[in-house]
Write an enzyme that holds these catalytic residues in place. Structure first.
Site, PDB file in Angstrom:
ATOM      1  CG  HIS A 187      84.126  47.210  36.273  1.00  0.00           C
ATOM      2  ND1 HIS A 187      83.853  45.893  35.994  1.00  0.00           N
ATOM      3  CD2 HIS A 187      83.199  47.928  35.603  1.00  0.00           C
ATOM      4  CE1 HIS A 187      82.801  45.824  35.189  1.00  0.00           C
ATOM      5  NE2 HIS A 187      82.377  47.054  34.941  1.00  0.00           N
ATOM      6  CD  GLU A 188      82.236  51.759  36.357  1.00  0.00           C
ATOM      7  OE1 GLU A 188      82.146  52.217  35.197  1.00  0.00           O
ATOM      8  OE2 GLU A 188      81.482  50.874  36.784  1.00  0.00           O
ATOM      9  CG  ASP A 229      79.671  46.177  31.872  1.00  0.00           C
ATOM     10  OD1 ASP A 229      78.941  47.178  31.806  1.00  0.00           O
ATOM     11  OD2 ASP A 229      80.605  46.052  32.689  1.00  0.00           O
ATOM     12  CG  HIS A 250      83.523  50.107  31.438  1.00  0.00           C
ATOM     13  ND1 HIS A 250      83.218  49.108  30.559  1.00  0.00           N
ATOM     14  CD2 HIS A 250      82.893  49.797  32.601  1.00  0.00           C
ATOM     15  CE1 HIS A 250      82.431  48.212  31.167  1.00  0.00           C
ATOM     16  NE2 HIS A 250      82.224  48.608  32.421  1.00  0.00           N
ATOM     17  N   PRO A 273      56.819  55.495  20.667  1.00  0.00           N
ATOM     18  CG  PRO A 273      59.130  55.460  20.782  1.00  0.00           C
ATOM     19  CD  PRO A 273      58.010  56.061  20.028  1.00  0.00           C
ATOM     20  N   PRO A 274      56.290  55.123  24.259  1.00  0.00           N
ATOM     21  CG  PRO A 274      56.049  53.522  25.920  1.00  0.00           C
ATOM     22  CD  PRO A 274      56.732  53.778  24.626  1.00  0.00           C
ATOM     23  N   GLY A 275      55.629  58.105  26.081  1.00  0.00           N
ATOM     24  CA  GLY A 275      56.236  59.337  26.576  1.00  0.00           C
ATOM     25  C   GLY A 275      56.771  60.263  25.521  1.00  0.00           C
ATOM     26  CB  THR A 276      57.157  60.169  21.912  1.00  0.00           C
ATOM     27  OG1 THR A 276      56.061  59.309  21.648  1.00  0.00           O
ATOM     28  CG2 THR A 276      58.433  59.373  22.030  1.00  0.00           C
ATOM     29  CB  THR A 281      48.396  61.824  25.658  1.00  0.00           C
ATOM     30  OG1 THR A 281      48.445  60.406  25.577  1.00  0.00           O
ATOM     31  CG2 THR A 281      47.120  62.234  26.332  1.00  0.00           C
TER      32      THR A 281
HETATM   33  P1  ADP Z   1      52.467  59.464  25.313  1.00  0.00           P
HETATM   34  O1  ADP Z   1      53.140  59.526  23.977  1.00  0.00           O
HETATM   35  O2  ADP Z   1      52.862  58.243  26.055  1.00  0.00           O
HETATM   36  O3  ADP Z   1      51.009  59.698  25.238  1.00  0.00           O
HETATM   37  P2  ADP Z   1      52.396  61.927  26.748  1.00  0.00           P
HETATM   38  O4  ADP Z   1      51.809  62.774  25.702  1.00  0.00           O
HETATM   39  O5  ADP Z   1      51.476  61.480  27.810  1.00  0.00           O
HETATM   40  O6  ADP Z   1      53.113  60.659  26.120  1.00  0.00           O
HETATM   41  O7  ADP Z   1      53.648  62.683  27.357  1.00  0.00           O
HETATM   42  C1  ADP Z   1      53.928  62.680  28.724  1.00  0.00           C
HETATM   43  C2  ADP Z   1      54.577  63.963  29.145  1.00  0.00           C
HETATM   44  O8  ADP Z   1      55.865  64.090  28.580  1.00  0.00           O
HETATM   45  C3  ADP Z   1      53.824  65.181  28.677  1.00  0.00           C
HETATM   46  O9  ADP Z   1      52.841  65.546  29.572  1.00  0.00           O
HETATM   47  C4  ADP Z   1      54.911  66.226  28.577  1.00  0.00           C
HETATM   48  O10 ADP Z   1      55.128  66.832  29.820  1.00  0.00           O
HETATM   49  C5  ADP Z   1      56.139  65.431  28.240  1.00  0.00           C
HETATM   50  N1  ADP Z   1      56.436  65.488  26.803  1.00  0.00           N
HETATM   51  C6  ADP Z   1      56.478  64.423  25.966  1.00  0.00           C
HETATM   52  N2  ADP Z   1      56.813  64.814  24.723  1.00  0.00           N
HETATM   53  C7  ADP Z   1      56.951  66.145  24.757  1.00  0.00           C
HETATM   54  C8  ADP Z   1      57.275  67.134  23.777  1.00  0.00           C
HETATM   55  N3  ADP Z   1      57.525  66.809  22.503  1.00  0.00           N
HETATM   56  N4  ADP Z   1      57.342  68.424  24.170  1.00  0.00           N
HETATM   57  C9  ADP Z   1      57.110  68.754  25.442  1.00  0.00           C
HETATM   58  N5  ADP Z   1      56.793  67.890  26.406  1.00  0.00           N
HETATM   59  C10 ADP Z   1      56.716  66.577  26.086  1.00  0.00           C
HETATM   60 ZN    ZN Z   2      80.925  47.754  33.707  1.00  0.00          ZN
HETATM   61 MG    MG Z   3      49.481  58.626  26.126  1.00  0.00          MG
END
Ligand code: ADP
Ligand code: ZN
Ligand code: MG
Length: 613
Positions: free
Chosen positions: A430-431, A507, A434, A210-213, A216
């Protein structure tokens, strides 16, 4: 052979042209130059001065020309000076000069040393010619092939260690991915170890997740660790306006890489070029050409040479199968969302960059952020630091982190939103609805925090539940408890105010999604057996599901989903009815405090009390 021939021809041609050039220069340009130079250094004087100097014995050379006499005078200190004077009709002159035997008379006038003369008339012209030749040649090349050549240039940037500055220490969690990549780094450091045993290393590795994992980030860390050239290009850079450019870029990238081997080539977001080719006429020709070129190049290079190709994508299912077969991207390295330990490690890595108080409980933050990606966790740390600064502190503390978790989940607090007392009351009930339903079911996660401070995301309040530990499986009981909890908010409104509001829309959405998944994917319903009624597409990007069944079945699914939610809803109402005193007491407490913690909530819930005020 052909190349050698033309090379020799070119050299002979060059020598011929140079010689002719030098001759012309010597015949025309050099004399003119010399004359001009001489003139500049020469003083005019009168005839008697000349005779005077001859008599004094200071004149070293004399040349009599048609209408003037040039002569050189050397004074006591050895400085020489050139003079000209008008030629007089003086018959005695020759004999007078002969009396002074030391005077060089009427020979070619030597103004410069022999060496300088040689340099000026032979070496300098050749140098000039070479320079001219080069300029001319380059200009021509530019003119003829220039565009075509520039066309083929790829923008792959070469990263070296100092530039990415990232190492495996910067990547927390992701241990499996790191292990797989470490092997590649090791291969680049000592290829012989692998060659000795006869092992071929994978030519390419595909990072998926997924994105941000951190895909890169992982690739950059590999570059930092490997200390070899690192070519990085993003898929979208291949796809440019001009037809043929993408393919040319691929070619160029690989030829550069082959020169620099051992090295790493990184193609980010490879799905932009690697999408499945389809049979559609008039499809994206440009993209297909680029992909074909990539496939060809990947077959073409020698894996033993040490070119390793990394690529990253979050849509592996959309990639062309040809790209994934062994010998190309045959290794798949998953970068999944971090688990509890991973989240804690990522938080700690990023917390090193900010100043924090001593006793931060990262585990608590990690528990509160189930499902967050590395990028989101990095963002949480940064938000916390910003909050600390806003509050005039120079160290980040626990509450900064907890608040920033909520900022990332639900947005900033809208402190000055004006909400009427009546609505506030509804929100509070409501809260608490839950929270109460959650607390009264043993399969629900404990309540961590309840708040009725509105957020910029549009949430008017929320109840945060945090699991004790990491959960990998979801049982049917937990799923049902979750749905009941989600319906708890609306149930409280109905029970107390005898009406319902739009506040439950989120919800409802979540409850439906979960109930649907129970029926179509988890096999947790009464009327269907273990049948996959939906398939997930875009696993890493939100996970949309598409139905894979007949319309009749689809109708039955809807009925089943409805009955699951209804049962849970009724259960929630029953729980609240049984605890109506606590519901009133807690709702008033929340209304007064606006935010209460899980402990405060449990204290009130567990104490034996008389009915609330
Ligand atoms: P993508 O998987 O989308 O390429 P990136 O590598 O660009 O994600 O990650 C974005 C930012 O999230 C990184 O620059 C870093 O700061 C943070 N990050 C993501 N995963 C990790 C990780 N496993 N350890 C440390 N930092 C992470
Ligand atoms: Zn609710
Ligand atoms: Mg990336």
């Amino acid at each position: 052979m052909k190349d050698d021939n033309s090379y020799i021809k070119r050299i002979i041609g060059f020598i011929a042209v140079s010689l002719i050039g030098v001759l012309i220069l010597n015949a025309l340009v050099v004399p003119a130059l010399t004359k001009a130079q001489t003139k500049a250094k020469t003083k005019e004087t009168n005839y008697s001065f000349f005779l005077n100097q001859v008599d004094e014995g200071r004149v070293s050379q004399v040349k009599i020309e048609n209408d003037e006499i040039r002569f050189e005078v050397v004074d006591e200190e050895g400085h020489s000076q050139l003079y000209t004077t008008y030629k007089m009709d003086d018959p005695d002159l020759v004999s007078r000069l002969h009396e002074h035997g030391e005077i060089i008379f009427n020979e070619s006038f030597q103004e410069n040393s022999l060496l300088v003369n040689f340099l000026v008339s032979w070496v300098l012209p050749i140098v000039i010619l070479i320079v001219l030749w080069n300029l001319l040649f380059k200009g021509m090349a530019k003119h003829i092939g220039g565009n075509a050549m520039a066309f083929g240039k790829s923008n792959a940037k070469i990263y070296v260690k100092a530039q990415t500055g990232k190492t495996f220490d910067d990547v927390a969690g992701q241990d499996e991915a790191k292990e797989a990549l470490e092997e590649i780094v090791d291969f680049l450091h000592n290829p012989s170890k692998y060659a000795d045993i006869g092992a071929d290393l994978p030519k390419g590795a595909l990072l998926v997740g997924p994105p941000g994992t951190g895909k890169t980030l992982l690739a950059q860390a590999v570059a930092g660790e490997a200390e070899v050239p690192f070519f990085s290009i993003s898929g979208s850079e291949f796809v440019e306006m001009f037809v043929g450019m993408g393919a040319a870029k691929v070619r160029d990238l690989f030829s550069q890489a082959n020169e620099k081997a051992p090295c790493i080539v990184f193609i980010d977001e490879i799905d932009t070029i690697g999408k499945k080719r389809d049979g559609n006429l008039g499809g994206n020709d440009e993209r297909e050409q680029t992909l074909n070129q990539l496939l060809t190049e990947m077959d073409g290079f020698d894996g033993k040479k040490g070119v390793v190709i990394l690529a990253a994508t979050n849509r592996p299912e959309s990639l062309d199968p040809a790209l994934l077969r062994p010998g190309r991207f045959d290794r798949r390295i998953p970068a999944e969302l971090p688990d509890l330990a991973g989240r804690e490690a990522i938080l700690k890595v990023h917390a090193k960059k900010v100043k924090t108080e001593e006793d931060i409980d990262y585990n608590a933050i990690a528990r509160a952020t189930a499902g967050a990606s590395g990028a989101e966790l990095a963002n949480i740390i940064n938000e916390a630091a910003l909050r600390a600064v806003r509050n005039g502190r120079n160290l980040v503390n626990q509450s900064d982190l907890e608040e920033s978790v909520e900022v990332v989940i639900a947005g900033y607090q809208r402190k000055n939103a004006v909400i009427s007392q009546k609505e506030k009351e509804i929100i509070a009930y409501h809260e608490i609805g839950h929270a109460l339903v959650a607390a009264k079911q043993k399969d629900a996660a404990p309540v961590h925090k309840i708040t009725i401070i509105p957020r910029t995301s549009g949430a008017l309040g929320y109840t945060m539940q945090v699991d004790e530990g990491e959960k990998f499986l979801l049982t049917k009981e937990e799923a049902l408890a979750r749905i009941a909890t989600l319906t708890g908010g609306r149930s409280a409104e109905e029970l107390i105010f005898n009406s319902c509001t739009s506040g439950a829309s989120n919800d409802i959405e979540q409850a439906t999604k979960l109930a649907r998944a129970m029926v179509t994917r988890y096999g947790m319903s009464d009327s269907f057996d273990m049948i996959a009624l939906e398939t997930i597409t875009n696993q890493y990007l939100g996970g949309d599901a598409s139905l894979a069944c007949s319309p009749e079945t689809a109708a039955r699914i809807d009925d089943e989903v409805n009955s699951i939610v209804r049962t849970s809803h009724e259960k929630a109402i029953q729980i609240l009815r049984d605890n109506i005193d606590k519901l009133h007491e807690l709702a008033h407490f929340l209304l007064e405090k606006e935010t209460i913690t899980g402990e405060e909530f449990m204290d009130i819930l567990n104490k034996e009390t008389e009915p609330a005020v």
